[in-house]
Design a protein around this motif. Structure first.
Motif, PDB file in Angstrom:
ATOM      1  N   GLU A  62       8.738 -37.211  -0.865  1.00  0.00           N
ATOM      2  CA  GLU A  62       7.618 -36.437  -1.379  1.00  0.00           C
ATOM      3  C   GLU A  62       7.115 -37.058  -2.664  1.00  0.00           C
ATOM      4  OE1 GLU A  62       6.548 -31.814  -2.386  1.00  0.00           O
ATOM      5  OE2 GLU A  62       8.605 -32.484  -2.719  1.00  0.00           O
ATOM      6  N   ARG A  63       5.823 -37.095  -2.782  1.00  0.00           N
ATOM      7  CA  ARG A  63       5.170 -37.403  -4.049  1.00  0.00           C
ATOM      8  C   ARG A  63       3.852 -36.667  -4.032  1.00  0.00           C
ATOM      9  NH1 ARG A  63       2.976 -43.581  -3.491  1.00  0.00           N
ATOM     10  NH2 ARG A  63       0.822 -42.903  -3.462  1.00  0.00           N
ATOM     11  N   GLU A  64       3.136 -36.691  -5.121  1.00  0.00           N
ATOM     12  CA  GLU A  64       1.934 -35.876  -5.234  1.00  0.00           C
ATOM     13  C   GLU A  64       0.979 -36.131  -4.072  1.00  0.00           C
ATOM     14  OE1 GLU A  64      -1.640 -35.028  -8.389  1.00  0.00           O
ATOM     15  OE2 GLU A  64       0.267 -35.805  -9.126  1.00  0.00           O
ATOM     16  N   GLY A  65       0.727 -35.088  -3.318  1.00  0.00           N
ATOM     17  CA  GLY A  65      -0.242 -35.162  -2.233  1.00  0.00           C
ATOM     18  C   GLY A  65       0.293 -35.609  -0.898  1.00  0.00           C
ATOM     19  N   VAL A  66       1.573 -36.028  -0.816  1.00  0.00           N
ATOM     20  CA  VAL A  66       2.112 -36.555   0.436  1.00  0.00           C
ATOM     21  C   VAL A  66       3.546 -36.086   0.638  1.00  0.00           C
ATOM     22  CG1 VAL A  66       2.708 -38.641   1.724  1.00  0.00           C
ATOM     23  CG2 VAL A  66       0.698 -38.631   0.272  1.00  0.00           C
ATOM     24  N   MET A  67       3.855 -35.689   1.859  1.00  0.00           N
ATOM     25  CA  MET A  67       5.227 -35.380   2.262  1.00  0.00           C
ATOM     26  C   MET A  67       5.530 -36.185   3.527  1.00  0.00           C
ATOM     27  SD  MET A  67       5.184 -31.246   2.022  1.00  0.00           S
ATOM     28  CE  MET A  67       6.755 -30.772   1.341  1.00  0.00           C
ATOM     29  N   VAL A  68       6.773 -36.629   3.655  1.00  0.00           N
ATOM     30  CA  VAL A  68       7.221 -37.271   4.886  1.00  0.00           C
ATOM     31  C   VAL A  68       8.327 -36.397   5.446  1.00  0.00           C
ATOM     32  CG1 VAL A  68       8.184 -39.335   5.956  1.00  0.00           C
ATOM     33  CG2 VAL A  68       6.624 -39.560   4.008  1.00  0.00           C
ATOM     34  N   LEU A  69       8.147 -35.972   6.700  1.00  0.00           N
ATOM     35  CA  LEU A  69       9.088 -35.068   7.355  1.00  0.00           C
ATOM     36  C   LEU A  69       9.718 -35.720   8.567  1.00  0.00           C
ATOM     37  CD1 LEU A  69       6.785 -31.933   7.385  1.00  0.00           C
ATOM     38  CD2 LEU A  69       8.730 -32.299   5.864  1.00  0.00           C
ATOM     39  N   GLU A  70      10.988 -35.428   8.791  1.00  0.00           N
ATOM     40  CA  GLU A  70      11.670 -35.806  10.027  1.00  0.00           C
ATOM     41  C   GLU A  70      11.800 -34.552  10.874  1.00  0.00           C
ATOM     42  OE1 GLU A  70      15.564 -37.367   9.368  1.00  0.00           O
ATOM     43  OE2 GLU A  70      14.821 -39.281   8.680  1.00  0.00           O
ATOM     44  N   THR A  71      11.478 -34.680  12.158  1.00  0.00           N
ATOM     45  CA  THR A  71      11.637 -33.577  13.099  1.00  0.00           C
ATOM     46  C   THR A  71      12.299 -34.087  14.366  1.00  0.00           C
ATOM     47  OG1 THR A  71       9.511 -33.927  14.198  1.00  0.00           O
ATOM     48  CG2 THR A  71       9.507 -32.493  12.245  1.00  0.00           C
ATOM     49  N   VAL A  83       5.246 -25.930   5.179  1.00  0.00           N
ATOM     50  CA  VAL A  83       6.630 -26.341   4.953  1.00  0.00           C
ATOM     51  C   VAL A  83       7.242 -25.351   3.968  1.00  0.00           C
ATOM     52  CG1 VAL A  83       8.134 -28.194   4.162  1.00  0.00           C
ATOM     53  CG2 VAL A  83       5.966 -28.760   5.296  1.00  0.00           C
ATOM     54  N   ASP A  84       8.297 -24.657   4.401  1.00  0.00           N
ATOM     55  CA  ASP A  84       9.010 -23.712   3.544  1.00  0.00           C
ATOM     56  C   ASP A  84      10.352 -24.316   3.171  1.00  0.00           C
ATOM     57  OD1 ASP A  84       6.969 -21.874   3.900  1.00  0.00           O
ATOM     58  OD2 ASP A  84       8.022 -20.766   5.472  1.00  0.00           O
ATOM     59  N   ARG A  85      10.674 -24.251   1.871  1.00  0.00           N
ATOM     60  CA  ARG A  85      11.970 -24.761   1.402  1.00  0.00           C
ATOM     61  C   ARG A  85      12.380 -24.026   0.141  1.00  0.00           C
ATOM     62  NH1 ARG A  85      10.161 -29.965  -1.911  1.00  0.00           N
ATOM     63  NH2 ARG A  85       7.991 -29.410  -2.000  1.00  0.00           N
ATOM     64  N   ILE A  86      13.671 -24.068  -0.134  1.00  0.00           N
ATOM     65  CA  ILE A  86      14.197 -23.467  -1.355  1.00  0.00           C
ATOM     66  C   ILE A  86      14.118 -24.514  -2.458  1.00  0.00           C
ATOM     67  CG2 ILE A  86      16.215 -22.446  -2.475  1.00  0.00           C
ATOM     68  CD1 ILE A  86      15.088 -20.718  -0.238  1.00  0.00           C
ATOM     69  N   GLN A  87      13.504 -24.126  -3.571  1.00  0.00           N
ATOM     70  CA  GLN A  87      13.399 -25.027  -4.712  1.00  0.00           C
ATOM     71  C   GLN A  87      13.629 -24.213  -5.976  1.00  0.00           C
ATOM     72  OE1 GLN A  87       9.586 -27.011  -5.261  1.00  0.00           O
ATOM     73  NE2 GLN A  87      10.667 -28.885  -5.763  1.00  0.00           N
ATOM     74  N   ALA A  88      14.593 -24.626  -6.772  1.00  0.00           N
ATOM     75  CA  ALA A  88      14.957 -23.923  -8.011  1.00  0.00           C
ATOM     76  C   ALA A  88      15.300 -22.463  -7.723  1.00  0.00           C
ATOM     77  CB  ALA A  88      13.860 -24.042  -9.053  1.00  0.00           C
ATOM     78  N   GLY A  89      15.975 -22.229  -6.589  1.00  0.00           N
ATOM     79  CA  GLY A  89      16.437 -20.894  -6.249  1.00  0.00           C
ATOM     80  C   GLY A  89      15.391 -19.969  -5.650  1.00  0.00           C
ATOM     81  N   ALA A  90      14.178 -20.453  -5.437  1.00  0.00           N
ATOM     82  CA  ALA A  90      13.110 -19.620  -4.878  1.00  0.00           C
ATOM     83  C   ALA A  90      12.473 -20.328  -3.682  1.00  0.00           C
ATOM     84  CB  ALA A  90      12.053 -19.344  -5.936  1.00  0.00           C
ATOM     85  N   MET A  91      11.931 -19.524  -2.764  1.00  0.00           N
ATOM     86  CA  MET A  91      11.233 -20.075  -1.610  1.00  0.00           C
ATOM     87  C   MET A  91       9.897 -20.650  -2.056  1.00  0.00           C
ATOM     88  SD  MET A  91      11.168 -20.699   1.628  1.00  0.00           S
ATOM     89  CE  MET A  91      12.358 -19.650   2.418  1.00  0.00           C
ATOM     90  N   THR A  94       4.438 -25.000   1.149  1.00  0.00           N
ATOM     91  CA  THR A  94       3.434 -26.032   0.939  1.00  0.00           C
ATOM     92  C   THR A  94       2.647 -26.186   2.231  1.00  0.00           C
ATOM     93  OG1 THR A  94       4.957 -27.188  -0.551  1.00  0.00           O
ATOM     94  CG2 THR A  94       3.068 -28.433   0.254  1.00  0.00           C
ATOM     95  N   TRP A  95       1.322 -26.211   2.142  1.00  0.00           N
ATOM     96  CA  TRP A  95       0.473 -26.371   3.304  1.00  0.00           C
ATOM     97  C   TRP A  95      -0.079 -27.789   3.341  1.00  0.00           C
ATOM     98  CZ3 TRP A  95       1.175 -21.989   0.636  1.00  0.00           C
ATOM     99  CH2 TRP A  95       1.382 -20.817   1.353  1.00  0.00           C
ATOM    100  N   GLY A  96      -0.259 -28.306   4.555  1.00  0.00           N
ATOM    101  CA  GLY A  96      -0.811 -29.643   4.690  1.00  0.00           C
ATOM    102  C   GLY A  96      -1.283 -29.925   6.102  1.00  0.00           C
TER     103      GLY A  96
END
Length: 122
Positions: A62-71, A83-91, A94-96
């Motif tokens: 991940e970097r600003e404006g881009v995510m790479v996902l494996e499925t 894309v839903d993920r836990i970050q710093a203890g909170a859900m 991110t939409w894309g």
């Protein structure tokens, strides 16, 4: 020499030189793979605007404006995702939009049916 002619480059390369051919042959089959420079993050992926059910995915870069996902499934180009993920203890959501995707190159990717997708983040 005419001023319309391209000047000589000053670097002359003999692409058929045996030593150069040995070096070039060593690079056959190479591909760039940035995985390993970013710690993978488990996430839930919602495909389509109205998707109710999520599917497992892994955020591998991940970097600003881009995510790479494996499925373990194919996502068509142009598909909207959340894309839903836990970050710093909170859900965190991110939409894309999926801009590109392909089957994984690594042997373990192929054995496990891994697909890699590039998502432009909104």
């Amino acid at each position: 020499m005419s001023h319309y002619s391209k000047p000589p480059s000053g670097n002359s390369v003999d692409w058929n030189h045996p030593e150069l051919q040995v070096l070039l042959n060593k690079t056959e089959g190479w591909s760039l793979d940035n995985r390993g420079v970013y710690s993978p993050v488990a996430c839930e992926l919602h495909v389509g605007w109205g998707a109710g059910a999520s599917r497992h995915a892994t955020l591998v870069y991940e970097r600003e404006g881009v995510m790479v996902l494996e499925t373990r499934f194919v996502i068509p180009k142009g598909e909207h995702v959340r894309v839903d993920r836990i970050q710093a203890g909170a859900m965190r959501s991110t939409w894309g939009t999926v801009m590109d995707g392909r089957e994984g190159f690594r042997a373990e990717d192929r054995a496990n049916g891994v697909h890699v997708h590039w998502v432009h983040v909104r």
